[in-house]
Each structure stands twice: as structure tokens, then as C-alpha cells.
Write an enzyme that holds these catalytic residues in place. Sequence first.
Site: not given
Length: 202
Positions: A94, A174, A177
Site C-alpha cells: 500500500n 484481481d 490480490h
Amino acid sequence: MLLSFLPLAGCGRKAPRAQAVPRDATVLALGDSLTSGVGASADTAYPAVLQRLTGWKVVNAGVPGDTSTQALARLPGLLQQHQPALVVVSIGGNDFLRRQGASTTRAQVRQICELVRASGAQVLLVAVPELSLLAAAGRLSDHALYADIADELKIPLHRKGWSAVLADARLRSDQIHANATGYAEFAQGLVKTLRDSGFLVH
């Protein structure tokens, strides 16, 4: 505790040797959505798979969206609550997605690893892929900061785990992930690194 991280004898770059973690020990999996298991069910997230493969009590401390800053803030409470023998650190994705500077991420991840060791626990660092044009095309590689930190602190590093899984469309739910199959594959690769490093002997 530091004696357990002496490098193996011999030439070349060898993984540091760790102390074996007993079968019934508590292991903390610190991370973000890849640790929490987004894209799959709770019992197919990688910490749950790792628990079944090792016999350890693996605590899933993955929080979707967490940056290295947030994981570092949570860590003292987690260490006090669970008193793990080992912490698997997989954080930073992130940070890269939000374009945080690599120097900041490096400092935070390094501090996480140092805090784990200061608590008396051992640490296994997991490399996270870097963002690049090649990554957008499905060709992922680990961010260099993880190898740098592992070398500096003389700690074991799990290389190319997420890079391999997230580069394979069959293993993803996706673009960022894994799916249940991907998390299982990641956990199996992690077990190999745990054995090679000396954490897992059974």
C-alpha cells in the site's frame, strides 16, 4: 537471540540460520490485505494455510489498506498480546500504491523488524513487488528494499513469493490480490523458506 541469526558457513550469499520454532508456538502474520486474505475466505488466507502446514498457531494480523506506518503503530500491542515466537512481516504494498517514498517505507519496515527482534521474537521478512510498467504487464519483481533490509539486519527473507503469485492470472482474484489457490501456493513457498532458514524442522 542474536546468535540465532549467524550466517551459514561457506562462500556466497547464504540465508541466515534461525532457531527452530516449536510445533505449538504462536506465530504472528503481520501485513495488509494479502495477509488478511482479500479475494478468498478466512480459512484459505495464507496464515490459515500456514497453520495447517506447520502445526503452529498462526495469528492473522493482516489489515486491508495498511501501510508500513500503520503496521508499525499496531505492532507493539500485537507483540504484547500474542507474545509470538516468530513474526512473518509482509508489508509495503500500500505504500507503493500510494506512491510513498521508498526511503520512508524502508525505514518503517526496518523499524518493524527491529521492534520484533527487540521483543525476543524472531522475524521472517517477505519481499513485496514494486510498482513498474512491467508490473502492469504482469511481470513482477521484488522491491529491492527488502533484500537490503534483510542483508543489513541479517534476517531471513522470503523472495519472489508474492511476485510469482500475482504475476499469474490463474492465482489472482484481481490485479493485486490472490485467490484461494494463490494463497495456498504462497504458503507452500513460504514453508520452503521457513525450512531452508531453520525455523521449521518438522
